[in-house]
Scaffold this motif. Structure first.
Motif, mmCIF file in Angstrom:
data_model
loop_
_atom_site.group_PDB
_atom_site.id
_atom_site.type_symbol
_atom_site.label_atom_id
_atom_site.label_comp_id
_atom_site.label_asym_id
_atom_site.label_seq_id
_atom_site.Cartn_x
_atom_site.Cartn_y
_atom_site.Cartn_z
ATOM 1 N N TRP A 1 0.829 -1.197 0.000
ATOM 2 C CA TRP A 1 0.000 0.000 0.000
ATOM 3 C C TRP A 1 0.872 1.258 0.000
ATOM 4 C CZ3 TRP A 1 -3.383 -1.711 4.762
ATOM 5 C CH2 TRP A 1 -4.224 -2.763 4.365
ATOM 6 N N VAL B 1 -7.151 5.663 -1.331
ATOM 7 C CA VAL B 1 -8.125 4.663 -1.783
ATOM 8 C C VAL B 1 -8.183 4.684 -3.308
ATOM 9 C CG1 VAL B 1 -10.534 3.912 -1.583
ATOM 10 C CG2 VAL B 1 -9.411 5.053 0.347
ATOM 11 N N GLY B 2 -8.529 3.541 -3.900
ATOM 12 C CA GLY B 2 -8.706 3.472 -5.342
ATOM 13 C C GLY B 2 -7.516 2.927 -6.100
ATOM 14 N N ARG B 3 -6.503 2.494 -5.394
ATOM 15 C CA ARG B 3 -5.318 1.921 -6.050
ATOM 16 C C ARG B 3 -5.298 0.403 -5.827
ATOM 17 N NH1 ARG B 3 -0.868 6.562 -4.247
ATOM 18 N NH2 ARG B 3 -2.123 8.343 -4.938
ATOM 19 N N THR B 4 -4.858 -0.022 -4.644
ATOM 20 C CA THR B 4 -4.859 -1.444 -4.323
ATOM 21 C C THR B 4 -6.233 -1.894 -3.828
ATOM 22 O OG1 THR B 4 -2.565 -1.152 -3.637
ATOM 23 C CG2 THR B 4 -3.598 -3.230 -3.073
ATOM 24 N N PHE B 5 -7.008 -0.963 -3.323
ATOM 25 C CA PHE B 5 -8.324 -1.296 -2.773
ATOM 26 C C PHE B 5 -9.264 -0.102 -2.858
ATOM 27 C CE2 PHE B 5 -5.648 0.328 0.638
ATOM 28 C CZ PHE B 5 -6.448 1.323 1.183
ATOM 29 N N ASP B 6 -10.575 -0.387 -2.880
ATOM 30 C CA ASP B 6 -11.624 0.580 -2.592
ATOM 31 C C ASP B 6 -12.170 0.246 -1.213
ATOM 32 O OD1 ASP B 6 -11.266 1.797 -5.023
ATOM 33 O OD2 ASP B 6 -13.312 1.508 -5.734
ATOM 34 N N PRO C 1 -10.375 -2.782 -6.117
ATOM 35 C CA PRO C 1 -10.553 -1.471 -6.764
ATOM 36 C C PRO C 1 -11.684 -1.504 -7.784
ATOM 37 C CG PRO C 1 -8.226 -2.101 -6.715
ATOM 38 C CD PRO C 1 -9.004 -3.304 -6.283
ATOM 39 N N GLY D 1 -13.673 5.671 -3.276
ATOM 40 C CA GLY D 1 -12.815 5.282 -4.373
ATOM 41 C C GLY D 1 -11.693 6.268 -4.611
ATOM 42 N N PRO D 2 -11.183 6.351 -5.845
ATOM 43 C CA PRO D 2 -10.054 7.230 -6.148
ATOM 44 C C PRO D 2 -10.301 8.671 -5.719
ATOM 45 C CG PRO D 2 -10.498 5.770 -7.986
ATOM 46 C CD PRO D 2 -11.622 5.565 -7.012
#
Length: 223
Positions: free
Chosen positions: A41, A100-105, A145, A172-173
């Motif tokens: 992360w 947030v929005g890269r490896t996970f949302d 994501p 998210g992103p």
């Protein structure tokens, strides 16, 4: 940037507070190294708050102690313990925040509903990612994501015509969450309800696997 909370009235009190701050910094640096080195992360130093004042220095800060420090560089995935320590030495007292929005949302629900849903999901043996609880009484379920963008469509297909009535939201992103063990907004620490593990952190589950249970429990909790 330094941010000191409280002033001791005696040398003994100052020593105790100083020791507590050192232990707090050490635990956060260790957490940062785990997040970047083990879980893959990215991490961002974040603001802290005390008595409603934000360490970012803005008197009109809209989210005291609950946002990244815009002048602090991001620590990328793969950074080492030494690099984490050096970064936090530049910004002592900074909170640990995750983009947030890269490896996970993140799917966010009320903590009470999140705890009940988590127990159901564990009994059902469904794949789960990390789950955190914030001092504002919210639960954050880490999912694959893209979940935030898909959430309205997924809920509609499951028969939930009014997602707002569920008090269930997708992050998210462009958003960030405060990670344990950091304080959020001066209200207290964020805690893990389900801590990261190697498989779930690097490959969190698709939102559709959890969403039916989360929506049902959230609806029952608000009924």
């Amino acid at each position: 940037m330094g941010f000191t909370i409280g002033i001791g009235t005696s040398r003994g009190a100052r020593d105790v507070r100083s020791g507590a701050r050192r232990r707090g910094r050490a635990s956060e640096v260790t957490a940062v190294a785990e997040f970047t080195g083990l879980w893959g992360w990215d991490v961002v130093p974040g603001a802290r708050a005390a008595a409603g004042a934000c360490s970012c220095g803005r008197r009109d800060c809209p989210a005291p102690g609950a946002h990244p420090l815009v002048f602090a560089p991001e620590l990328p995935a793969g950074s080492t313990l030494d690099e984490a320590g050096a970064a936090w030495a530049e910004f002592p007292g900074a909170a640990v925040m995750l983009p947030v929005g890269r490896t996970f949302d993140v799917i966010e629900v009320a903590e009470a509903a999140g705890r009940r849903a988590l127990a159901r999901l564990e009994r059902m043996g469904l794949p789960l990612g990390p789950v955190a609880a914030t001092p504002e009484g919210r639960a954050h379920f880490f999912v694959a994501p893209g979940a935030a963008a898909e959430l309205p469509r997924l809920l509609y297909r499951m028969g939930w015509d009014d997602p707002a009535s569920l008090d269930l939201h997708g992050l998210g992103p462009g958003t960030h969450v405060t990670a344990p063990p950091s304080d959020r907004g001066g209200l207290g620490p964020v805690r893990w309800l389900r801590p990261p593990a190697l498989d779930s952190a690097t490959k969190p589950p698709a939102a559709r696997l959890l969403l039916g249970t989360l929506a049902y429990v959230a609806h029952r909790s608000r009924a």
